[in-house]
Scaffold this motif. Structure first.
Motif, short mmCIF file in Angstrom:
data_model
loop_
_atom_site.label_atom_id
_atom_site.label_comp_id
_atom_site.label_asym_id
_atom_site.label_seq_id
_atom_site.Cartn_x
_atom_site.Cartn_y
_atom_site.Cartn_z
N SER A 102 5.46 -5.33 13.43
CA SER A 102 5.25 -6.49 14.30
C SER A 102 3.98 -6.32 15.14
CB SER A 102 6.47 -6.74 15.19
OG SER A 102 6.62 -5.69 16.12
N GLY A 103 3.59 -5.09 15.38
CA GLY A 103 2.36 -4.83 16.13
C GLY A 103 1.13 -4.74 15.23
N GLY A 104 1.32 -4.91 13.94
CA GLY A 104 0.20 -4.89 13.00
C GLY A 104 -0.14 -3.50 12.46
N ALA A 105 0.65 -2.51 12.81
CA ALA A 105 0.40 -1.15 12.33
C ALA A 105 1.18 -0.90 11.05
CB ALA A 105 0.78 -0.14 13.41
N THR A 106 0.68 -1.49 9.98
CA THR A 106 1.33 -1.33 8.68
C THR A 106 0.53 -0.36 7.82
OG1 THR A 106 0.10 -3.14 7.69
CG2 THR A 106 2.20 -3.70 8.75
N LYS A 107 1.17 0.17 6.79
CA LYS A 107 0.47 1.06 5.86
C LYS A 107 -0.68 0.31 5.20
CE LYS A 107 1.11 4.11 1.89
NZ LYS A 107 0.23 3.54 0.90
N ALA A 108 -0.46 -0.96 4.91
CA ALA A 108 -1.51 -1.76 4.27
C ALA A 108 -2.75 -1.83 5.16
CB ALA A 108 -0.99 -3.16 3.97
N ARG A 109 -2.55 -1.99 6.44
CA ARG A 109 -3.69 -2.11 7.37
C ARG A 109 -4.31 -0.77 7.72
NH1 ARG A 109 -3.52 -5.88 12.47
NH2 ARG A 109 -5.76 -6.10 12.35
N ILE A 110 -3.47 0.24 7.89
CA ILE A 110 -3.96 1.54 8.32
C ILE A 110 -4.53 2.36 7.16
CG2 ILE A 110 -3.30 3.76 9.35
CD1 ILE A 110 -1.22 2.26 11.00
N VAL A 111 -3.93 2.21 5.97
CA VAL A 111 -4.35 3.04 4.84
C VAL A 111 -4.99 2.21 3.72
CG1 VAL A 111 -3.59 4.65 3.04
CG2 VAL A 111 -2.59 4.78 5.31
N ASP A 112 -4.25 1.25 3.21
CA ASP A 112 -4.67 0.56 1.99
C ASP A 112 -6.02 -0.16 2.14
OD1 ASP A 112 -2.31 1.52 0.96
OD2 ASP A 112 -1.24 -0.39 1.12
N GLU A 113 -6.19 -0.93 3.20
CA GLU A 113 -7.45 -1.66 3.40
C GLU A 113 -8.65 -0.71 3.56
OE1 GLU A 113 -6.99 -4.51 6.56
OE2 GLU A 113 -5.32 -5.50 5.54
N PRO A 114 -8.54 0.31 4.42
CA PRO A 114 -9.67 1.25 4.52
C PRO A 114 -9.93 2.01 3.21
CG PRO A 114 -8.26 1.46 6.44
CD PRO A 114 -7.54 0.57 5.47
N VAL A 115 -8.88 2.38 2.49
CA VAL A 115 -9.07 3.10 1.23
C VAL A 115 -9.85 2.24 0.25
CG1 VAL A 115 -7.88 4.00 -0.81
CG2 VAL A 115 -7.14 4.70 1.47
N VAL A 116 -9.50 0.97 0.14
CA VAL A 116 -10.24 0.06 -0.75
C VAL A 116 -11.70 -0.01 -0.31
CG1 VAL A 116 -10.51 -2.37 -1.43
CG2 VAL A 116 -8.25 -1.31 -1.45
#
Length: 181
Positions: free
Chosen positions: A124-138
């Motif tokens: 709910s605070g936006g700290a998801t694996k997708a935002r923290i890991v997946d997007e930067p990894v891409v």
């Protein structure tokens, strides 16, 4: 006395990326300058014997000078691209560590909540694996791919230049024999 330096886990002094690149460039420049001085000495030797350089000798010396410069620049460029790739790979590792640390800290702070409640709060605070890991990894993988592609293109250009120079120098076999190449 050593207070101004930072050390890695192995006890090595950590240096900034730009410092490493500048150091590598300086080392390469020194090698290039030494090689160019040797070439200048050869040119002096050749002009003393006959007073002036033949066309073949001039081609050889100019070709050698270009090869020295191309090799030096190639080393600098490859070092720079390797450093970029290494930094991006390190950033990928750090994003994964950051995600794990975020979850662990959230669980420590909200120890009265279940794991799933903590994960819901993080989401709910936006700290998801997708935002923290997946997007930067891409993002970093795209940078790595671009750096590797550009590095290969540059290596192909260097090979093309060297092939052209070798072809020009090989036109005069007598000079090559005389200079003992």
């Amino acid at each position: 006395m050593w207070g101004g330096y930072q050390f890695d886990k192995s006890g090595n002094i950590r240096t900034a990326t730009d410092t490493k690149i500048k150091l590598k460039m300086a080392q390469t420049d020194i090698v290039m300058q030494d090689q160019l001085k040797a070439l200048t000495s050869l040119a002096t030797k050749l002009t003393k014997s006959g007073g002036h350089l033949s066309a073949s000798e001039q081609i050889y010396l100019e070709s050698s000078e270009v090869l020295i410069i191309v090799d030096g620049i190639a080393k600098m460029v490859e070092s720079g691209f390797s450093e970029i790739i290494q930094v991006c790979q390190q950033a990928i590792k750090e994003t994964e560590t950051h995600c794990k640390d975020t979850v662990q800290r959230a669980q420590d702070v909200a120890s009265h909540l279940s794991y799933y409640e903590v994960m819901d709060a993080l989401t709910s605070g936006g700290a998801t694996k997708a935002r923290i890991v997946d997007e930067p990894v891409v993002y970093y993988e795209e940078k790595i791919a671009k750096a590797e592609k550009t590095k290969k293109e540059y290596q192909a250009l260097v090979t093309e230049i060297k092939t052209g120079i070798d072809a020009q120098v090989s036109l005069d076999k007598a000079l090559a024999k005389e200079l003992q190449i």
